[in-house]
Enzyme design. Structure first.
Site: not given
Ligand SMILES: [Zn+2]
Length: 283
Positions: A2-3, A95, A114, A157
């Site tokens: 997920p973002e 889970h 996970r 950068r």
């Protein structure tokens, strides 16, 4: 994984159903979720407190409780927050890592195959600010993310622009999907050193980051592996990807075949024509 748009999608669903309720209990079923804190300690800190607000910062959820107590949750790889009405059975028990019980009988379940997801309690706004200050840069959908701010962050950068976009300490919440989509929209190759981008390119990249994230939110997130929103529904942004996961398919803009390469250690998708490779610098 997920973002920002996926987390924002869940936040928008949970906020109206959690704000104003009392958190009757937090049951931590997997101690790894809150370590090094003890599950009982975390539960005691939040129990019986009214939920004043549910917010998002980068990819984090923040449940603001009365007396300046904050429960900070991160989904990491496969975490989900599911809202279950009082009368309904709980899915995905195997889970289940943590359960928040509200005073209206509704439950919010943290389900995570996970087990990388986390929940921590921070006492007081300074502790919260320190925590995020050490981890998160500018909020890309907030007022501080301007083309000028991006130019300052990028200045001098040498990091490839994709790696730069994925660095949460600079811009919070952008991950692999939305970095690919933004770079395609801005016509910038992911391996281009970010400090070499010209002012118009940085302006285009700024807009592309915002547009890509907003498109993800409009589609209620992307479901590639197992992302589900708080009602268990899939997002649809994966059906609208411009380049991400489209290797071998034609570019939507020019028809050139989309290629996959590696950038910042991640599978990365580009149109070789719209996003020309950086030239090798002569010594
Ligand atoms: Zn193209």
């Amino acid at each position: 994984m997920p973002e920002l748009p996926e987390v924002e999608t869940i936040k928008r669903q949970l906020a109206p159903r959690m704000e104003g309720r009392v958190l009757e209990s937090l049951e931590v079923l997997d101690p790894r979720w809150c370590e090094p804190a003890h599950p009982g300690e975390v539960a005691d800190a939040v129990r019986g407190r009214r939920i004043e607000a549910v917010r998002r910062r980068g990819k984090y959820f923040v449940v603001e409780l009365e007396d300046d107590v904050h429960l900070v949750v991160h989904l990491r790889m496969t975490g989900n927050l599911l809202l279950v009405a009082e009368a309904d059975d709980e899915p995905g028990r195997r889970h289940l890592r943590a359960r928040l019980v509200l005073d209206d009988g509704n439950r919010v379940l943290f389900v995570d195959q996970r087990r990388f997801g986390t929940g921590i309690v921070l006492l007081g706004t300074p502790a919260l600010e320190d925590y995020f200050g050490a981890r998160l840069g500018v909020e890309p959908l907030g007022p501080d993310f301007t083309p000028e701010a991006l130019r300052e962050l990028a200045s001098g950068r040498r990091a490839p622009v994709k790696a730069f976009l994925l660095t949460q300490e600079r811009i919070a919440g952008v991950g692999n999907i939305y970095a690919d989509e933004a770079l395609f929209r801005a016509r910038i190759h992911p391996l281009r050193p970010v400090g070499t981008l010209k002012r118009p390119q940085l302006a285009a990249l700024h807009d592309a980051v915002v547009v890509s994230l907003e498109a993800g939110i409009d589609a209620r997130g992307a479901t590639i592996d197992d992302f589900r929103d708080a009602d268990g529904a899939r997002g649809s942004f994966q059906d609208r990807f411009l380049v991400h996961l489209r290797e071998g398919e034609p570019c939507v803009r020019c028809g050139t075949t989309i290629r996959k390469l590696r950038a910042a250690g991640r599978g990365t998708y580009v149109c070789p024509k719209c996003q020309p490779r950086p030239r090798k610098r002569r010594v």
